[in-house]
Design an enzyme around this catalytic site. Structure first.
Site, PDB file in Angstrom:
ATOM      1  N   VAL A  10       0.839  -1.190   0.000  1.00 12.24           N
ATOM      2  CA  VAL A  10       0.000   0.000   0.000  1.00 12.24           C
ATOM      3  C   VAL A  10       0.878   1.245   0.000  1.00 12.24           C
ATOM      4  O   VAL A  10       1.888   1.311   0.699  1.00 12.24           O
ATOM      5  CB  VAL A  10      -0.963   0.027   1.211  1.00 12.24           C
ATOM      6  CG1 VAL A  10      -1.936  -1.124   1.157  1.00 12.24           C
ATOM      7  CG2 VAL A  10      -0.192  -0.001   2.530  1.00 12.24           C
ATOM      8  N   ASP A  11       0.491   2.214  -0.804  1.00 13.65           N
ATOM      9  CA  ASP A  11       1.162   3.503  -0.775  1.00 13.65           C
ATOM     10  C   ASP A  11       0.719   4.238   0.486  1.00 13.65           C
ATOM     11  O   ASP A  11      -0.403   4.052   0.951  1.00 13.65           O
ATOM     12  CB  ASP A  11       0.782   4.299  -2.029  1.00 13.65           C
ATOM     13  CG  ASP A  11       1.531   5.616  -2.116  1.00 13.65           C
ATOM     14  OD1 ASP A  11       2.750   5.607  -1.888  1.00 13.65           O
ATOM     15  OD2 ASP A  11       0.891   6.643  -2.402  1.00 13.65           O
ATOM     16  N   LYS A  12       1.592   5.053   1.061  1.00 15.39           N
ATOM     17  CA  LYS A  12       1.256   5.735   2.318  1.00 15.39           C
ATOM     18  C   LYS A  12       0.301   6.891   2.101  1.00 15.39           C
ATOM     19  O   LYS A  12      -0.803   6.917   2.652  1.00 15.39           O
ATOM     20  CB  LYS A  12       2.522   6.239   3.012  1.00 15.39           C
ATOM     21  CG  LYS A  12       2.226   7.034   4.305  1.00 15.39           C
ATOM     22  CD  LYS A  12       3.497   7.527   4.958  1.00 15.39           C
ATOM     23  CE  LYS A  12       4.125   8.696   4.218  1.00 15.39           C
ATOM     24  NZ  LYS A  12       3.315   9.961   4.336  1.00 15.39           N
ATOM     25  N   THR A  49      -3.603   6.745   1.121  1.00 13.44           N
ATOM     26  CA  THR A  49      -4.118   5.399   1.352  1.00 13.44           C
ATOM     27  C   THR A  49      -4.217   5.125   2.850  1.00 13.44           C
ATOM     28  O   THR A  49      -5.296   4.886   3.382  1.00 13.44           O
ATOM     29  CB  THR A  49      -3.217   4.350   0.671  1.00 13.44           C
ATOM     30  OG1 THR A  49      -3.125   4.648  -0.718  1.00 13.44           O
ATOM     31  CG2 THR A  49      -3.777   2.957   0.853  1.00 13.44           C
TER      32      THR A  49
END
Length: 665
Positions: free
Chosen positions: A348-350, A353
């Site tokens: 997951v991108d920070k 997200t």
């Protein structure tokens, strides 16, 4: 659904492919008129079969009477089988239609006219049920088309007039009264209202809209009245794109479906050959009765019909895709639905997200001779060129502080690091911790301050003179920026683990300390910071090597390389974002991380139903084939078993549509 994998160069054959059923499966490309005609035909056939049964059972009239009613029932219920059976003969590719016609003719030949009529009628019922299931699974998505109004009140010459939505152009103003559906995508110019966006995003709670907010065609206006500036014409609205993409997804075959089609392609001719051997070998070699073994061969043909097997996957896939579309999750095809059902790892991108994606400046530390105004002015002058969330936060803060600045010239972005620019003939830079190291301007004292800020989960933007032409460069200040963690992020990560995801990894271009801090807060298994776009690709490759099937969650644009590397790319908050919808394999229309766990659960459930249906269909076939060979199955038994199995797998698949929405974690 189309289960036609056999293509020829002849137009007639192509047309026959469109209309034929069960050659490699059960085809149901029917328009409404043909549906009504087949329904009436089946009703007439059923009534005639019932009369034939009564006449035969009670011995009413001459012996030919039940045969006449049975023949009429076969003609009424099977007129649409003969062209398909003839196509199968011409191509030397036995299909289900040919099997049924042969079985009916064989049963009639040995005097079992009523049973032959029942075979034709019940097969027609099975065909009708499959077509109904296909239409039922698609209808929920097609109903979205009815949500968008056919007319709109558009402002022309100073007054609002009603015109067809097709005649409304971009940048025109439309009015939407309370309780009306919004006709086109646009931006609110005036008015405030709560809008029900469930058709687009799956949100159950209306969203408050005010001037400047985006609204979508097909969503339902609440109590307020809105004036909206149109941004997309009727064919390009988010709703239209969703419907178009879901329709395309439903036509794509999933891996399991392709396997079943290939299996059926070879299975049906093989069964035809076995039935021929059952008919010929016992009488020729063992002295068996011709009528007995012809009857058993006919029973075998009916038992072997792959209706339930072939329909098991496509109906399940379409139902799963439709169920997710109704929840605001756009899956681009059955292959992706199967993939999400097998997901084991997730990257997951920070920003946007795990965090809100709306960073704010929390403080500015001066380290050189520059003033606060100079530090913010230089940073804003360079960041004015960038669309990065941190850059936007810097520019917004400078404007709030009434700092005056001119855009920097010679702007150069440094991917994953920062940017540079020239202001009043001097070279400046803004960038992250890594960029400061690369430029050689990070002293021990600066390092201490940066570590202290990052330890609090904040991002740092270092501002200063860029080293050039013998000048060592100088750091003027550090801007501390914080991004709020999403309120439900921790629960969403827990839901992902509960859904069967073994490892969740957060990938970030931010520093490692900030990434670790945020990961600990929400329960993420591993955080990897200081990543450039290429580094994210490598991280996804490593995760894929470990777990096999992995997903990547991002915005669908900046994270496109990493998303493409993953088994499946997932874009969050894609409503209204054309690039995100086009790039990702799965697009979450709502900006909601919990939707991923819901999608995984439904994907796994769809896979489970598919596997059960296939196992059930094959197991039932194997059992009844054995019963047939030993003389324990009749034509009645065979066709009832085949129709019953078809009905059961359809009902099992359609449970996906009726399933209650999983509660949010």
């Amino acid at each position: 659904m189309k289960h036609d994998d056999h293509k020829t160069d002849q137009d007639a054959d192509k047309h026959a492919d469109h209309d034929s059923g069960h050659g490699a499966g059960c085809s149901h490309s029917r328009d409404e008129s043909s549906n009504r005609l087949e329904t009436i035909s089946l009703a007439v056939s059923g009534a005639l079969v019932a009369v034939a049964l009564l006449v035969h059972g009670f011995k009413v009239g001459p012996a030919i009477v039940p045969k006449v009613f049975a023949l009429a029932a076969m003609l009424a219920g099977g007129w649409f089988l003969l062209p398909k059976a003839w196509t199968a003969v011409r191509r030397l590719r036995p299909d289900i239609n040919l099997l049924v016609v042969i079985a009916a003719i064989g049963a009639s030949f040995i005097g079992e006219w009523v049973e032959a009529a029942a075979v034709v009628f019940l097969f027609g019922v099975a065909e009708w049920l499959e077509g109904w299931a296909d239409r039922r699974a698609r209808r929920a998505t097609e109903a979205l088309l009815e949500l968008a109004p056919k007319k709109a009140f558009v402002k022309r010459d100073g007054k609002f007039i009603e015109v067809p939505v097709e005649e409304v152009s971009v940048d025109e103003t439309v009015a939407t009264r309370s309780g009306m559906n919004i006709p086109l995508d646009g931006v609110v110019l005036s008015g405030e209202s709560a809008v029900n966006q469930a058709p687009i995003t799956g949100e159950s709670v209306p969203v408050d809209k005010k001037p400047g907010d985006t609204v979508f065609a097909g969503t339902i206006n609440g109590e307020g009245s809105l004036q909206i500036k149109v941004t997309k014409t009727t064919g390009d609205t988010t709703l239209a794109r969703i419907i178009r993409l879901v329709a395309e997804a439903q036509e794509q075959k999933a891996p399991t479906q392709r396997f079943v089609d290939v299996f059926a392609r070879y299975y049906t001719p093989a069964v035809t050959g076995v039935a021929l051997l059952v008919f010929l070998v016992p009488p020729l070699l063992l002295g068996g009765d011709w009528n007995t073994w012809l009857y058993r061969a006919c029973v075998l043909l009916i038992i072997a019909c792959p209706c339930a097997l072939v329909i098991s996957t496509p109906v399940s896939i379409v139902a799963g895709l439709t169920a997710l579309a109704r929840r605001g999750v756009l899956v681009k095809g059955g292959a992706h639905l199967e993939t999400i059902g097998r997901l084991k790892g997730l990257a997951v991108d920070k920003t946007g997200t795990i965090t809100e994606g709306k960073p704010q400046v929390l403080g500015v530390e001066l380290l050189g001779s520059a003033t606060m105004s100079q530090v913010l002015g230089v940073a804003a002058a360079i960041d004015e060129h960038s669309a990065h969330p941190l850059a936007k936060a810097v520019v917004a803060h400078a404007q709030e502080q009434k700092i005056s600045y001119d855009r920097a010239s010679n702007y150069q972005a440094r991917s994953g690091r920062g940017a540079e620019g020239v202001i009043d003939g001097h070279a400046y830079f803004v960038g992250n911790h890594r960029f400061a190291h690369e430029l050689g301007v990070c002293s021990e004292s600066v390092e201490t301050r940066l570590e202290a800020i990052e330890a609090q989960g904040q991002s740092v933007v270092v501002v200063g003179h860029r080293p050039h032409d013998g000048c060592k460069g100088e750091i003027w200040g550090i801007i501390a920026i914080g991004d709020t963690i999403r309120p439900n992020a921790k629960a969403a990560i827990a839901a992902l683990h509960a859904a069967g995801v073994e490892q969740v990894v957060m990938l970030s271009g931010d520093n490692q300390r900030t990434a670790d801090f945020i990961a600990r807060q929400v329960g993420i298994d591993e955080a990897r910071g200081d990543l450039l776009p290429d580094d994210k690709v490598e991280a996804v490759k490593a995760l894929r090597a470990k777990h096999g099937v992995v997903g990547m969650v991002g915005d669908g644009v900046n994270d496109a390389p990493a998303m493409a590397t993953a088994s499946i790319g997932i874009a969050m908050g894609a409503a209204g974002t054309d690039a995100a919808i086009e790039t990702a394999d799965i697009a979450l229309m709502q900006d909601e991380l919990a939707k991923i766990a819901e999608t995984i659960r439904l994907g796994r459930r769809t896979l489970g139903i598919i596997h059960f249906n296939i196992s059930f269909a094959l197991g039932l076939k194997a059992l009844f084939l054995l019963l047939t060979l030993f003389g324990y199955a009749s034509l009645w038994f065979a066709i009832l078993a085949d129709t019953g199995a078809t009905l059961l797998v359809i009902a099992n698949a359609l449970r996906l549509l009726a399933a209650p929405r999983p509660s949010a974690p």
